[in-house]
Design a protein around this motif. Structure first.
Motif, PDB file in Angstrom:
ATOM      1  N   ARG A  88     105.199 -34.080   1.183  1.00 46.05           N
ATOM      2  CA  ARG A  88     104.365 -35.227   1.478  1.00 46.05           C
ATOM      3  C   ARG A  88     103.252 -35.258   0.445  1.00 46.05           C
ATOM      4  O   ARG A  88     102.930 -34.224  -0.161  1.00 46.05           O
ATOM      5  N   GLN A  89     102.722 -36.426   0.213  1.00 47.54           N
ATOM      6  CA  GLN A  89     101.705 -36.592  -0.812  1.00 47.54           C
ATOM      7  C   GLN A  89     100.439 -37.196  -0.213  1.00 47.54           C
ATOM      8  O   GLN A  89     100.497 -37.960   0.750  1.00 47.54           O
ATOM      9  N   PHE A  90      99.301 -36.840  -0.790  1.00 47.92           N
ATOM     10  CA  PHE A  90      98.046 -37.551  -0.580  1.00 47.92           C
ATOM     11  C   PHE A  90      97.735 -38.264  -1.891  1.00 47.92           C
ATOM     12  O   PHE A  90      97.515 -37.613  -2.921  1.00 47.92           O
ATOM     13  N   LEU A  91      97.727 -39.591  -1.868  1.00 48.01           N
ATOM     14  CA  LEU A  91      97.279 -40.379  -3.010  1.00 48.01           C
ATOM     15  C   LEU A  91      95.880 -40.876  -2.680  1.00 48.01           C
ATOM     16  O   LEU A  91      95.677 -41.526  -1.645  1.00 48.01           O
ATOM     17  N   MET A  92      94.916 -40.569  -3.542  1.00 49.19           N
ATOM     18  CA  MET A  92      93.515 -40.912  -3.272  1.00 49.19           C
ATOM     19  C   MET A  92      92.949 -41.731  -4.421  1.00 49.19           C
ATOM     20  O   MET A  92      93.208 -41.436  -5.588  1.00 49.19           O
ATOM     21  N   PHE A  93      92.166 -42.750  -4.058  1.00 53.64           N
ATOM     22  CA  PHE A  93      91.646 -43.706  -5.027  1.00 53.64           C
ATOM     23  C   PHE A  93      90.120 -43.617  -5.025  1.00 53.64           C
ATOM     24  O   PHE A  93      89.466 -43.946  -4.027  1.00 53.64           O
ATOM     25  N   TRP A  94      89.549 -43.187  -6.160  1.00 49.26           N
ATOM     26  CA  TRP A  94      88.120 -42.905  -6.238  1.00 49.26           C
ATOM     27  C   TRP A  94      87.443 -43.856  -7.223  1.00 49.26           C
ATOM     28  O   TRP A  94      87.873 -43.993  -8.369  1.00 49.26           O
ATOM     29  N   PRO A  95      86.358 -44.522  -6.812  1.00 47.59           N
ATOM     30  CA  PRO A  95      85.647 -45.436  -7.710  1.00 47.59           C
ATOM     31  C   PRO A  95      84.732 -44.683  -8.664  1.00 47.59           C
ATOM     32  O   PRO A  95      83.711 -44.133  -8.260  1.00 47.59           O
ATOM     33  N   LEU A  96      85.072 -44.670  -9.940  1.00 45.38           N
ATOM     34  CA  LEU A  96      84.211 -44.049 -10.943  1.00 45.38           C
ATOM     35  C   LEU A  96      83.129 -45.023 -11.401  1.00 45.38           C
ATOM     36  O   LEU A  96      82.040 -44.611 -11.788  1.00 45.38           O
ATOM     37  N   SER A  97      83.452 -46.298 -11.387  1.00 44.40           N
ATOM     38  CA  SER A  97      82.502 -47.368 -11.667  1.00 44.40           C
ATOM     39  C   SER A  97      83.109 -48.639 -11.103  1.00 44.40           C
ATOM     40  O   SER A  97      84.184 -48.616 -10.498  1.00 44.40           O
ATOM     41  N   LEU A  98      82.439 -49.758 -11.315  1.00 44.84           N
ATOM     42  CA  LEU A  98      82.959 -51.021 -10.810  1.00 44.84           C
ATOM     43  C   LEU A  98      84.380 -51.279 -11.284  1.00 44.84           C
ATOM     44  O   LEU A  98      85.222 -51.749 -10.506  1.00 44.84           O
ATOM     45  N   THR A  99      84.670 -50.954 -12.538  1.00 44.06           N
ATOM     46  CA  THR A  99      85.983 -51.268 -13.100  1.00 44.06           C
ATOM     47  C   THR A  99      86.681 -50.037 -13.668  1.00 44.06           C
ATOM     48  O   THR A  99      87.453 -50.127 -14.624  1.00 44.06           O
ATOM     49  N   ARG A 100      86.418 -48.867 -13.070  1.00 39.21           N
ATOM     50  CA  ARG A 100      87.146 -47.658 -13.470  1.00 39.21           C
ATOM     51  C   ARG A 100      87.456 -46.830 -12.228  1.00 39.21           C
ATOM     52  O   ARG A 100      86.580 -46.611 -11.374  1.00 39.21           O
ATOM     53  N   THR A 101      88.701 -46.380 -12.144  1.00 42.73           N
ATOM     54  CA  THR A 101      89.199 -45.681 -10.956  1.00 42.73           C
ATOM     55  C   THR A 101      89.938 -44.417 -11.354  1.00 42.73           C
ATOM     56  O   THR A 101      90.639 -44.390 -12.376  1.00 42.73           O
ATOM     57  N   ARG A 102      89.765 -43.381 -10.553  1.00 43.27           N
ATOM     58  CA  ARG A 102      90.604 -42.187 -10.687  1.00 43.27           C
ATOM     59  C   ARG A 102      91.558 -42.120  -9.504  1.00 43.27           C
ATOM     60  O   ARG A 102      91.140 -42.274  -8.351  1.00 43.27           O
ATOM     61  N   VAL A 103      92.831 -41.910  -9.783  1.00 43.72           N
ATOM     62  CA  VAL A 103      93.841 -41.727  -8.746  1.00 43.72           C
ATOM     63  C   VAL A 103      94.242 -40.257  -8.749  1.00 43.72           C
ATOM     64  O   VAL A 103      94.732 -39.745  -9.760  1.00 43.72           O
ATOM     65  N   ASP A 104      93.999 -39.571  -7.634  1.00 43.10           N
ATOM     66  CA  ASP A 104      94.434 -38.181  -7.471  1.00 43.10           C
ATOM     67  C   ASP A 104      95.685 -38.159  -6.606  1.00 43.10           C
ATOM     68  O   ASP A 104      95.724 -38.809  -5.555  1.00 43.10           O
ATOM     69  N   VAL A 105      96.685 -37.408  -7.034  1.00 46.57           N
ATOM     70  CA  VAL A 105      97.901 -37.232  -6.244  1.00 46.57           C
ATOM     71  C   VAL A 105      98.071 -35.742  -5.970  1.00 46.57           C
ATOM     72  O   VAL A 105      98.207 -34.942  -6.903  1.00 46.57           O
ATOM     73  N   VAL A 106      98.039 -35.365  -4.691  1.00 52.80           N
ATOM     74  CA  VAL A 106      98.265 -33.978  -4.296  1.00 52.80           C
ATOM     75  C   VAL A 106      99.628 -33.911  -3.620  1.00 52.80           C
ATOM     76  O   VAL A 106      99.881 -34.613  -2.636  1.00 52.80           O
ATOM     77  N   HIS A 107     100.508 -33.092  -4.166  1.00 53.66           N
ATOM     78  CA  HIS A 107     101.848 -32.906  -3.600  1.00 53.66           C
ATOM     79  C   HIS A 107     101.837 -31.668  -2.707  1.00 53.66           C
ATOM     80  O   HIS A 107     101.519 -30.566  -3.167  1.00 53.66           O
ATOM     81  N   PHE A 108     102.167 -31.855  -1.426  1.00 54.74           N
ATOM     82  CA  PHE A 108     102.233 -30.753  -0.468  1.00 54.74           C
ATOM     83  C   PHE A 108     103.696 -30.484  -0.101  1.00 54.74           C
ATOM     84  O   PHE A 108     104.483 -31.420   0.078  1.00 54.74           O
ATOM     85  N   GLY A 109     104.026 -29.209   0.024  1.00 55.84           N
ATOM     86  CA  GLY A 109     105.348 -28.824   0.491  1.00 55.84           C
ATOM     87  C   GLY A 109     105.255 -27.637   1.422  1.00 55.84           C
ATOM     88  O   GLY A 109     104.185 -27.014   1.561  1.00 55.84           O
ATOM     89  N   ARG A 110     106.363 -27.311   2.049  1.00 54.49           N
ATOM     90  CA  ARG A 110     106.365 -26.164   2.958  1.00 54.49           C
ATOM     91  C   ARG A 110     106.093 -24.887   2.177  1.00 54.49           C
ATOM     92  O   ARG A 110     106.633 -24.681   1.088  1.00 54.49           O
TER      93      ARG A 110
END
Length: 428
Positions: A305-327
């Protein structure tokens, strides 16, 4: 969620979605979302003031803090916070700000410190955030009460192995805020999960523009014609609008039982190369994804399963973090099945992200009059309504508001309570 009646209801609802000739009769027309929600600095500042500092945000997995003194410096925009495991085994969160003159206590992304010493003036704290030593204490007026000069704590609570933080001291408890999301995840044995990889992407666009792309499957055939498109039937997707801004999407698949078996185990000549994650029939046979408001998307499968997270670095800049989890695979090397899975995900993410910077340019154009969303895209509109509720509609200029149209816990159609958890969400 996987009791026989829930499964029957879900299948009935999917069949209804596939056969319908248009939106349900009582579905409201959704006004266009104003372009300024993606381009206005004033609206962005309202989000900073009223949204991000008042919601629970994913911070880390407990395995990232394995022993006393282990710390993780969080990369949450505008929130200088770190986690540390104390001598009592508890994980706590503090602002990374010395009580003396605001210098940082930790500067590396992670590490181990059983004493937190500010390198500027040597003030020292223990893992509980207590001030225990001050250089040249004699120079301060006496008595000098160190007990009231500890580090400023931040709300920090656990959901299984996952650590969340909230800057609002009056926020409701994490599990209460998650509500149905937490109960639905019980079947997945989340305590058995561990991170397999963390990947980040940065884009020149507003964070909401990025998140919107992952809240619908209307784009499946256009963006993913050779990857996930052939395996998903987007016309049968069932949406759930849950309390506190959370949502759920369950989408039927076109994969055969053999194809599902191969994907879930990442077979290599008949040899299963991935330990499976416990799931019920719905998550096993359908594509299930939750949105944990405001910025986490959590697709689930039998191997990961994954956690995709969207973080506002500025008004028009974004960081997308993807954490992959497994057993958890113990002390052995990471199972080889992860390699093709992560390679596949890299292709899918490239497909999903390819147009977003272009879209940011488009919303700045006078030729763009607003997002026109369909019944299938209603999770996007509900997310924007939920943002406005956190900010306070009265604080938002009328031309930037998402006019309230959708109700949490209400599903369309209403004729058979076919969302398997709708009645539970409404208290029935």
């Amino acid at each position: 969620m996987d009791d026989p009646q829930s499964i029957a209801n879900l299948k009935e609802r999917m069949a209804w979605e596939q056969a319908r000739g248009g939106p349900p009769e009582d579905f409201p027309a959704l006004p266009p979302l104003p372009p300024g929600r993606y381009t206005s600095q004033a609206f962005f500042d309202l989000e900073k003031a009223h949204l991000w500092s008042k919601v629970w945000l994913y911070a880390a997995h407990q395995s990232q803090l394995p022993e006393v003194g282990s710390y993780v410096l969080l990369d949450i925009p505008d929130a200088p916070i770190f986690l540390i495991r104390g001598t009592d085994g508890e994980i706590r969160a503090f602002y990374n700000v010395c009580s003396h003159r605001g210098a940082p206590l930790v500067r590396e992304p992670s590490g181990i410190q059983t004493r937190l010493r500010c390198t500027y003036h040597q003030w020292t704290y223990d893992t509980g955030g207590n001030l225990i030593a001050v250089m040249d204490e004699r120079d301060f007026p006496q008595p000098f009460d160190k007990s009231c000069m500890g580090l400023q704590a931040v709300r920090c609570e656990m959901w299984g192995p996952w650590v969340f933080v909230n800057e609002d001291p009056n926020a409701e408890p994490l599990l209460d805020w998650l509500g149905m999301i937490a109960s639905e995840f019980e079947q997945f044995e989340i305590d058995q999960l561990r991170p397999a990889e963390i990947k980040s992407y940065e884009l020149e666009c507003n964070w909401k523009l990025t998140m919107d792309a992952f809240l619908e499957v209307y784009h499946i055939n256009g963006i993913h014609p050779k990857t996930v498109g052939p395996s998903l039937d987007h016309r049968g997707a069932v949406m759930g609008l849950l309390p506190n801004g959370h949502t759920r999407m369950t989408c039927p698949t076109r994969m055969t039982a053999s194809e599902r078996g191969q994907r879930r185990g990442y077979n290599d000549g008949g040899k299963v190369t991935m330990p499976t994650v416990p799931v019920g029939e719905i998550a096993r046979d359908y594509h299930v994804s939750h949105n944990i408001f405001p910025n986490v998307i959590t697709p689930v499968g039998e191997t990961a399963r994954q956690f995709l997270m969207f973080w506002p670095l500025s008004l028009t800049r974004t960081r997308v973090d993807v954490v992959h989890f497994g057993r958890d695979w113990g002390d052995a090397p990471r199972p080889p099945g992860w390699d093709p899975l992560l390679a596949f995900w890299e292709v899918v993410m490239a497909e999903d992200l390819q147009f977003l910077e272009w879209q940011q340019k488009a919303v700045l154009s006078p030729g763009f009059k607003g997002y026109r969303l369909s019944y299938m895209e209603r999770r996007i509109y509900y997310a924007h309504e939920s943002i406005d509720r956190m900010i306070g509609v009265e604080n938002i200029p009328p031309e930037l508001r998402a006019e309230p149209k959708l109700d949490p816990c209400r599903e369309y159609p209403e004729h058979n309570s076919a969302d398997p958890l709708r009645l539970k969400a409404a208290g029935g």
